[in-house]
Scaffold this motif. Structure first.
Motif, PDB file in Angstrom:
ATOM      1  N   GLY A 204     -11.943   7.100 -41.405  1.00  0.00           N
ATOM      2  CA  GLY A 204     -12.714   5.999 -40.850  1.00  0.00           C
ATOM      3  C   GLY A 204     -12.975   4.909 -41.867  1.00  0.00           C
ATOM      4  N   THR A 205     -14.001   4.106 -41.602  1.00  0.00           N
ATOM      5  CA  THR A 205     -14.359   2.994 -42.486  1.00  0.00           C
ATOM      6  C   THR A 205     -15.847   3.094 -42.806  1.00  0.00           C
ATOM      7  OG1 THR A 205     -14.917   1.557 -40.637  1.00  0.00           O
ATOM      8  CG2 THR A 205     -12.618   1.505 -41.390  1.00  0.00           C
ATOM      9  N   THR A 206     -16.324   2.158 -43.603  1.00  0.00           N
ATOM     10  CA  THR A 206     -17.738   2.188 -43.986  1.00  0.00           C
ATOM     11  C   THR A 206     -18.657   2.091 -42.773  1.00  0.00           C
ATOM     12  OG1 THR A 206     -17.092   0.989 -45.948  1.00  0.00           O
ATOM     13  CG2 THR A 206     -19.439   1.096 -45.489  1.00  0.00           C
ATOM     14  N   ASN A 207     -18.293   1.200 -41.819  1.00  0.00           N
ATOM     15  CA  ASN A 207     -19.209   1.005 -40.696  1.00  0.00           C
ATOM     16  C   ASN A 207     -18.816   1.763 -39.433  1.00  0.00           C
ATOM     17  OD1 ASN A 207     -17.024  -0.803 -40.542  1.00  0.00           O
ATOM     18  ND2 ASN A 207     -18.146  -2.169 -39.168  1.00  0.00           N
ATOM     19  N   LYS A 208     -17.513   2.040 -39.266  1.00  0.00           N
ATOM     20  CA  LYS A 208     -17.113   2.708 -38.013  1.00  0.00           C
ATOM     21  C   LYS A 208     -16.156   3.862 -38.274  1.00  0.00           C
ATOM     22  CE  LYS A 208     -17.765  -0.798 -34.514  1.00  0.00           C
ATOM     23  NZ  LYS A 208     -17.394  -1.031 -33.120  1.00  0.00           N
ATOM     24  N   THR A 209     -16.498   4.999 -37.720  1.00  0.00           N
ATOM     25  CA  THR A 209     -15.586   6.139 -37.732  1.00  0.00           C
ATOM     26  C   THR A 209     -15.534   6.684 -36.308  1.00  0.00           C
ATOM     27  OG1 THR A 209     -16.173   6.617 -40.021  1.00  0.00           O
ATOM     28  CG2 THR A 209     -15.108   8.378 -38.795  1.00  0.00           C
ATOM     29  N   HIS A 210     -14.332   6.970 -35.827  1.00  0.00           N
ATOM     30  CA  HIS A 210     -14.142   7.414 -34.438  1.00  0.00           C
ATOM     31  C   HIS A 210     -13.672   8.861 -34.394  1.00  0.00           C
ATOM     32  CE1 HIS A 210     -14.543   3.204 -33.421  1.00  0.00           C
ATOM     33  NE2 HIS A 210     -13.623   2.925 -34.329  1.00  0.00           N
ATOM     34  N   PRO A 211     -13.861   9.531 -33.250  1.00  0.00           N
ATOM     35  CA  PRO A 211     -13.392  10.911 -33.113  1.00  0.00           C
ATOM     36  C   PRO A 211     -11.908  11.062 -33.475  1.00  0.00           C
ATOM     37  CG  PRO A 211     -14.786  10.355 -31.250  1.00  0.00           C
ATOM     38  CD  PRO A 211     -14.626   9.104 -32.059  1.00  0.00           C
TER      39      PRO A 211
END
Ligand SMILES: *Cc1c(COP(=O)(O)O)cnc(C)c1O
Length: 474
Positions: A204-211
């Protein structure tokens, strides 16, 4: 004779100094060597000051009684314990520098009783055979969290390290980039993983992580998913993290364990007292997280400890890891942790008797009333040496938890008239007991949320002493 020589000639001899009344009296309770050493050092210090600048030197300091008083002061400072009680007037409930949570009365009793005598620390009194110290708190922890099994170790940093090492050493641990936190300067998730021998796989990233980020990262080598509570910062705006329940759903079919470091770890919801709604330990367990870790001395309000709850076979692996012995709790801490956990069996009792919870739950109106009374007493006792007001002053939780949460509260603001605010703050820190308050806008704020009512007399005495013109410079 020049002024320097004149001053040096006035320095008292050590024998004469030790013979004067103040020091012979002190000698009854202080070893002779300690006294002699302090006398030598004091005279040596005075000599240095004279040699540095005779013009600035106050010759009245060289009277026998004055020098003896300096020696006595030095001895008294040396005889004081290095670790001392502090009155926390900062309003911050969990100050790591101030030892985090003060303990409940029953926890203190448990420590004294366990320390005074032998105990069944590792003896099963039923069978007379060897028992496990971990079992002393395991059942209580299971009862309070709904977990199958539990173990408590030295602190939460140790708990995270141990669980990682026991569950995924030599394998990969998947962590969201939004949860690669640093707590308190030395606890950094990537470093702890490296130390425990788990290869970090960031997703993911610093602000968004997805299933799907977790799903795509799964390999033969995946040992666990680690979720970390972002205790000490907030990412705002467009953010998303994968919930524990979602992680469990992704991990299960692959036989991957899910571990969560909850940081503070609340045993019941504290949102009605102004804290944000956060998952409790029981909720994390109910969501299917396999292993949950949290601190004993943050919002739990107990002693320093790292608590690990979760599935039986995983806790068993953790318990039998060689490092479990190195990180084990000592009997006094175990005694106070058990006593603290027992209070949680009755929610009302926990709120009344666990100091951190009691302070947290005190309504602002009550704090205002207490603050007004305190300020009134201070005004009576302190007369003209300071100006005293009651001001609104929010509290924070502290201890690296809930950084953006402020609890409304009140403080007594003291503006000294005859010394600087910083000098007053310093004198209070050197006092007995030491008082730590907050400097703000040239005033010293004494926040009443973190003051126990039985500390108010001591606080006022300390304040009076620190404001006293004739107070010895320390
Ligand atoms: C505070 C904290 C730790 C460290 O816990 P200690 O009990 O101080 O060792 C680890 N992880 C998180 C998320 C924390 O908030």
């Amino acid at each position: 004779m020049n002024p320097t020589q004149q001053l040096l000639r006035k320095l008292p001899g050590i024998d004469k100094l030790l013979d004067c009344q103040a020091l012979t009296e002190l000698g009854e309770s202080v070893p002779h060597d300690v006294l002699t050493k302090a006398a030598r050092e004091t005279v040596e210090q005075l000599r240095t000051e004279i040699l540095e600048s005779a013009e600035d030197f106050d010759a009245t300091r060289l009277g026998l009684e004055q020098v003896a008083a300096e020696v006595a002061q030095l001895v008294q400072n040396r005889m004081r314990p290095n670790l001392r009680p502090v009155i926390n007037a900062t309003g911050t409930l969990l100050h790591t520098n101030l030892g985090r949570a003060p303990l409940a009365e029953t926890a203190l009793q448990a420590i004294t009783e366990t320390a005074r005598m032998y105990s069944n620390l590792e003896l099963d009194l039923e069978s007379g055979k060897r028992g496990l110290r971990h079992d002393l708190v395991a059942e209580l922890l299971c009862q309070l969290t709904g977990a199958e099994a539990a173990i408590a170790v030295n602190n939460n940093a140790g708990a995270v390290y141990l669980a990682l090492a026991a569950l995924a050493q030599g394998r990969e641990g998947i962590v969201s980039r939004g949860e690669l936190v640093e707590i308190g300067g030395a606890f950094r998730i990537p470093d702890v993983m490296a130390a425990s021998g788990v290869r970090l796989v960031e997703v993911g990233t610093t602000n968004k992580t997805h299933p799907r980020d977790y799903l795509n990262a799964i390999t033969e080598e995946t040992g666990l998913f680690l979720k970390v509570h972002t205790s000490n910062f907030r990412v705002v705006g467009f953010t998303s993290q994968v919930s524990g329940a979602e992680l469990v759903e992704i991990a299960r079919p692959h036989g991957i364990a899910v571990m969560e470091d909850l940081g503070s770890g609340m045993l019941f919801d504290l949102s009605e007292y102004g804290l944000p709604r956060e998952p409790t330990v029981a909720e994390a367990v109910a969501a299917g997280i396999d292993v949950v870790t949290f601190s004993g001395d943050k919002l739990l309000g107990g002693p320093q400890a790292g608590i690990i709850v979760g599935r039986r076979e995983l806790i068993e692996k953790i318990r039998s890891h060689p490092m479990a012995r190195a990180l084990r709790m000592d009997k006094l801490t175990l005694a106070s942790l058990e006593a603290t956990l027992r209070l949680y069996l009755d929610r009302e009792r926990a709120l009344r008797e666990i100091p951190v919870l009691r302070m947290l739950a005190t309504p602002a109106e009550e704090l205002e009333q207490r603050c007004i009374k305190l300020a009134r007493r201070a005004t009576e006792e302190i007369d003209s040496r300071a100006q005293i007001e009651v001001v609104a002053a929010p509290s924070t939780v502290g201890g690296g938890a809930l950084p953006t949460t402020e609890l409304p509260g009140f403080a007594m603001a003291v503006t000294p008239r005859e010394q600087s605010v910083d000098a007053l703050a310093r004198r209070l820190r050197h006092g007995q007991p030491a008082v730590v308050a907050r400097v703000q806008d040239d005033r010293l704020l004494f926040n009443v949320r973190t003051l126990a009512s039985d500390q108010e007399n001591d606080l006022l005495t300390a304040l009076q002493t620190a404001l006293d013109r004739n107070h010895e410079q320390d």
